[in-house]
Scaffold this motif. Structure first.
Motif, PDB file in Angstrom:
ATOM      1  N   ASP A   1      -8.995   6.981  -9.191  1.00  5.82           N
ATOM      2  CA  ASP A   1      -9.964   7.559 -10.123  1.00  5.82           C
ATOM      3  C   ASP A   1     -10.942   6.528 -10.665  1.00  5.82           C
ATOM      4  O   ASP A   1     -12.034   6.892 -11.098  1.00  5.82           O
ATOM      5  N   ASP A   2     -10.573   5.249 -10.650  1.00  3.02           N
ATOM      6  CA  ASP A   2     -11.459   4.223 -11.204  1.00  3.02           C
ATOM      7  C   ASP A   2     -12.594   3.836 -10.255  1.00  3.02           C
ATOM      8  O   ASP A   2     -13.412   2.976 -10.570  1.00  3.02           O
ATOM      9  N   GLY A   3     -12.641   4.468  -9.074  1.00  2.00           N
ATOM     10  CA  GLY A   3     -13.736   4.209  -8.144  1.00  2.00           C
ATOM     11  C   GLY A   3     -13.540   2.998  -7.252  1.00  2.00           C
ATOM     12  O   GLY A   3     -14.423   2.672  -6.453  1.00  2.00           O
ATOM     13  N   SER A   4     -12.416   2.322  -7.372  1.00  2.00           N
ATOM     14  CA  SER A   4     -12.161   1.162  -6.518  1.00  2.00           C
ATOM     15  C   SER A   4     -11.843   1.626  -5.095  1.00  2.00           C
ATOM     16  O   SER A   4     -11.723   2.822  -4.833  1.00  2.00           O
ATOM     17  N   GLU A   5     -11.687   0.669  -4.194  1.00  2.00           N
ATOM     18  CA  GLU A   5     -11.483   1.009  -2.790  1.00  2.00           C
ATOM     19  C   GLU A   5     -10.197   1.802  -2.571  1.00  2.00           C
ATOM     20  O   GLU A   5      -9.241   1.699  -3.341  1.00  2.00           O
ATOM     21  N   ASP A   6     -10.211   2.612  -1.512  1.00  2.00           N
ATOM     22  CA  ASP A   6      -9.046   3.426  -1.165  1.00  2.00           C
ATOM     23  C   ASP A   6      -7.834   2.549  -0.893  1.00  2.00           C
ATOM     24  O   ASP A   6      -7.957   1.420  -0.420  1.00  2.00           O
ATOM     25  N   LEU A   7      -6.659   3.096  -1.197  1.00  2.00           N
ATOM     26  CA  LEU A   7      -5.406   2.379  -1.027  1.00  2.00           C
ATOM     27  C   LEU A   7      -4.536   3.084  -0.001  1.00  2.00           C
ATOM     28  O   LEU A   7      -4.365   4.311  -0.055  1.00  2.00           O
ATOM     29  N   LEU A   8      -3.972   2.319   0.895  1.00  2.00           N
ATOM     30  CA  LEU A   8      -3.028   2.839   1.875  1.00  2.00           C
ATOM     31  C   LEU A   8      -1.679   3.032   1.208  1.00  2.00           C
ATOM     32  O   LEU A   8      -1.303   2.277   0.318  1.00  2.00           O
ATOM     33  N   PHE A   9      -0.962   4.080   1.598  1.00  2.00           N
ATOM     34  CA  PHE A   9       0.428   4.211   1.176  1.00  2.00           C
ATOM     35  C   PHE A   9       1.260   4.651   2.360  1.00  2.00           C
ATOM     36  O   PHE A   9       0.771   5.253   3.303  1.00  2.00           O
ATOM     37  N   SER A  10       2.526   4.314   2.307  1.00  2.00           N
ATOM     38  CA  SER A  10       3.467   4.660   3.364  1.00  2.00           C
ATOM     39  C   SER A  10       4.650   5.381   2.741  1.00  2.00           C
ATOM     40  O   SER A  10       4.927   5.225   1.546  1.00  2.00           O
ATOM     41  N   HIS A  11       5.354   6.154   3.557  1.00  2.00           N
ATOM     42  CA  HIS A  11       6.448   6.983   3.046  1.00  2.00           C
ATOM     43  C   HIS A  11       7.500   6.194   2.270  1.00  2.00           C
ATOM     44  O   HIS A  11       8.096   6.721   1.340  1.00  2.00           O
TER      45      HIS A  11
ATOM     46  N   GLY B   1      -2.573  -1.713  -0.941  1.00  6.27           N
ATOM     47  CA  GLY B   1      -1.828  -0.473  -0.861  1.00  6.27           C
ATOM     48  C   GLY B   1      -1.264  -0.040  -2.197  1.00  6.27           C
ATOM     49  O   GLY B   1      -1.387  -0.733  -3.210  1.00  6.27           O
ATOM     50  N   ALA B   2      -0.634   1.133  -2.185  1.00  5.83           N
ATOM     51  CA  ALA B   2      -0.045   1.725  -3.382  1.00  5.83           C
ATOM     52  C   ALA B   2       1.465   1.874  -3.190  1.00  5.83           C
ATOM     53  O   ALA B   2       1.949   2.057  -2.071  1.00  5.83           O
ATOM     54  N   LYS B   3       2.176   1.810  -4.315  1.00  3.65           N
ATOM     55  CA  LYS B   3       3.617   2.039  -4.307  1.00  3.65           C
ATOM     56  C   LYS B   3       3.952   3.001  -5.439  1.00  3.65           C
ATOM     57  O   LYS B   3       3.108   3.313  -6.278  1.00  3.65           O
ATOM     58  N   ASN B   4       5.194   3.489  -5.439  1.00  2.00           N
ATOM     59  CA  ASN B   4       5.639   4.449  -6.459  1.00  2.00           C
ATOM     60  C   ASN B   4       4.668   5.617  -6.598  1.00  2.00           C
ATOM     61  O   ASN B   4       4.281   6.000  -7.695  1.00  2.00           O
ATOM     62  N   VAL B   5       4.279   6.182  -5.448  1.00  6.12           N
ATOM     63  CA  VAL B   5       3.344   7.307  -5.424  1.00  6.12           C
ATOM     64  C   VAL B   5       4.089   8.579  -5.813  1.00  6.12           C
ATOM     65  O   VAL B   5       5.090   8.935  -5.187  1.00  6.12           O
ATOM     66  N   THR B   6       3.611   9.253  -6.854  1.00  5.89           N
ATOM     67  CA  THR B   6       4.233  10.492  -7.307  1.00  5.89           C
ATOM     68  C   THR B   6       3.172  11.573  -7.513  1.00  5.89           C
ATOM     69  O   THR B   6       2.046  11.296  -7.901  1.00  5.89           O
ATOM     70  N   ILE B   7       3.573  12.806  -7.267  1.00  9.14           N
ATOM     71  CA  ILE B   7       2.691  13.951  -7.445  1.00  9.14           C
ATOM     72  C   ILE B   7       2.565  14.265  -8.927  1.00  9.14           C
ATOM     73  O   ILE B   7       3.553  14.252  -9.660  1.00  9.14           O
TER      74      ILE B   7
END
Length: 72
Positions: free
Chosen positions: A23-33, A65-71
């Motif tokens: 949401d802050d407009g920074s570059e996209d982050l990859l995430f893995s399962h 990348g991103a970690k601890n991705v939650t809905i």
């Protein structure tokens, strides 16, 4: 760093990866399962435009990348 929010830009069921647009407009982050808690339960709920929270702190060969991705 704390939790941030964004949306799923793309999600590939195979190979179980995707990209988040913060949401802050920074570059996209990859995430893995492996960085999605309870992935097997939530994978069917991940879709384009899905609001999520995440933490930064993972680096892949292709970039940040991103970690601890939650809905949300």
């Amino acid at each position: 760093m704390g939790k941030e929010t964004g949306v799923i830009k793309v999600f590939f069921r195979v190979p179980k990866t995707g990209f988040i647009t913060p949401d802050d407009g920074s570059e996209d982050l990859l995430f893995s399962h492996e960085h999605v808690p309870n992935y097997d339960e939530v994978c069917t709920k991940l879709y384009l435009g899905q609001r999520v929270s995440f933490e930064r702190g993972v680096t892949y060969p292709s970039g940040p990348g991103a970690k601890n991705v939650t809905i949300l």
